[in-house]
Design a protein around this motif. Structure first.
Motif, mmCIF file in Angstrom:
data_model
loop_
_atom_site.group_PDB
_atom_site.id
_atom_site.type_symbol
_atom_site.label_atom_id
_atom_site.label_comp_id
_atom_site.label_asym_id
_atom_site.label_seq_id
_atom_site.Cartn_x
_atom_site.Cartn_y
_atom_site.Cartn_z
ATOM 1 N N ASN A 10 66.607 83.696 8.659
ATOM 2 C CA ASN A 10 66.081 85.060 8.644
ATOM 3 C C ASN A 10 65.108 85.279 7.485
ATOM 4 O O ASN A 10 65.086 86.335 6.865
ATOM 5 C CB ASN A 10 67.218 86.077 8.620
ATOM 6 C CG ASN A 10 66.787 87.512 8.913
ATOM 7 O OD1 ASN A 10 67.349 88.444 8.376
ATOM 8 N ND2 ASN A 10 65.802 87.718 9.764
ATOM 9 N N ILE A 11 64.279 84.254 7.217
ATOM 10 C CA ILE A 11 63.251 84.416 6.183
ATOM 11 C C ILE A 11 61.855 84.058 6.688
ATOM 12 O O ILE A 11 60.881 84.274 5.971
ATOM 13 C CB ILE A 11 63.568 83.622 4.900
ATOM 14 C CG1 ILE A 11 63.693 82.131 5.185
ATOM 15 C CG2 ILE A 11 64.809 84.194 4.207
ATOM 16 C CD1 ILE A 11 63.726 81.259 3.937
ATOM 17 N N CYS A 12 61.737 83.525 7.909
ATOM 18 C CA CYS A 12 60.409 83.163 8.431
ATOM 19 C C CYS A 12 60.175 83.728 9.835
ATOM 20 O O CYS A 12 59.505 84.735 9.995
ATOM 21 C CB CYS A 12 60.220 81.639 8.452
ATOM 22 S SG CYS A 12 60.020 80.889 6.821
ATOM 23 N N PRO A 15 61.986 87.484 10.891
ATOM 24 C CA PRO A 15 61.343 88.655 10.288
ATOM 25 C C PRO A 15 59.889 88.811 10.730
ATOM 26 O O PRO A 15 59.399 89.934 10.858
ATOM 27 C CB PRO A 15 61.458 88.423 8.777
ATOM 28 C CG PRO A 15 61.837 87.008 8.600
ATOM 29 C CD PRO A 15 62.451 86.540 9.879
ATOM 30 N N PRO A 44 61.600 87.996 3.096
ATOM 31 C CA PRO A 44 61.006 86.882 3.841
ATOM 32 C C PRO A 44 60.298 85.911 2.898
ATOM 33 O O PRO A 44 59.790 86.304 1.833
ATOM 34 C CB PRO A 44 60.030 87.568 4.790
ATOM 35 C CG PRO A 44 60.621 88.927 5.002
ATOM 36 C CD PRO A 44 61.195 89.292 3.654
ATOM 37 N N GLN A 49 55.240 85.750 4.471
ATOM 38 C CA GLN A 49 54.745 87.098 4.183
ATOM 39 C C GLN A 49 53.223 87.092 4.052
ATOM 40 O O GLN A 49 52.543 87.989 4.567
ATOM 41 C CB GLN A 49 55.351 87.637 2.883
ATOM 42 C CG GLN A 49 56.772 88.094 3.010
ATOM 43 C CD GLN A 49 57.173 88.966 1.844
ATOM 44 O OE1 GLN A 49 56.540 89.986 1.594
ATOM 45 N NE2 GLN A 49 58.225 88.581 1.149
ATOM 46 N N ALA A 64 66.919 89.523 4.425
ATOM 47 C CA ALA A 64 67.683 88.652 5.329
ATOM 48 C C ALA A 64 69.125 89.129 5.458
ATOM 49 O O ALA A 64 69.727 89.616 4.506
ATOM 50 C CB ALA A 64 67.644 87.214 4.813
#
Length: 142
Positions: A10-12, A15, A44, A49, A64
């Protein structure tokens, strides 16, 4: 319509999908989560970002979180970024739950955290978002 996008951390990817869909479907409730909990509370990933910002998509306020079984009840549709995410989500499905879970695209959206191709991942996400919005099965009045 309430839609949850899910990737690994849930960081690339998820999101990014959340950001794209918030722009394209502002009347929908959009969220994202990861199947893993390593990055809970983190923003993210910086390069994602930056890639999104170049397209006018601001992800800076997102944080996240880990996918939870309760998400099956909170959302009308759950969208996985790849087949492994889909399998991990399905393993958590409560008995007798019918919330649709589908892939974002016909092929897996590669994880740019590993491939370093943030623009390529965004291209696939934006293309898949267009298809998702056109799909009659996700229209609120259907």
């Amino acid at each position: 319509m309430r839609v949850l996008f899910v990737c690994l951390g849930n960081i690339c990817r998820s999101p990014a999908a959340e950001g794209v869909m918030r722009q394209r479907a502002p009347d929908w409730v959009i969220d994202s989560a990861g199947t893993g909990g390593w990055h809970v509370g983190d923003p993210p990933y910086g390069p994602m970002q930056q890639a999104a910002q170049r397209r006018g998509i601001d992800l800076s306020d997102l944080r996240a979180r880990q996918f939870q079984t309760a998400d099956f009840d909170r959302f009308d549709l759950i969208v996985a970024m790849d087949r492994q995410n889909l399998a991990d989500i399905e393993r958590l499905r409560p008995r007798d739950n019918a919330t649709p879970v589908r892939l974002m695209a016909e092929k897996d959206v590669p994880d740019p955290y590993y491939t370093r191709d943030f623009d390529g991942a965004l291209d696939l996400i934006e293309e898949a978002a267009t298809s998702l919005l056109a799909c009659k099965s996700v229209q609120p009045d259907q």
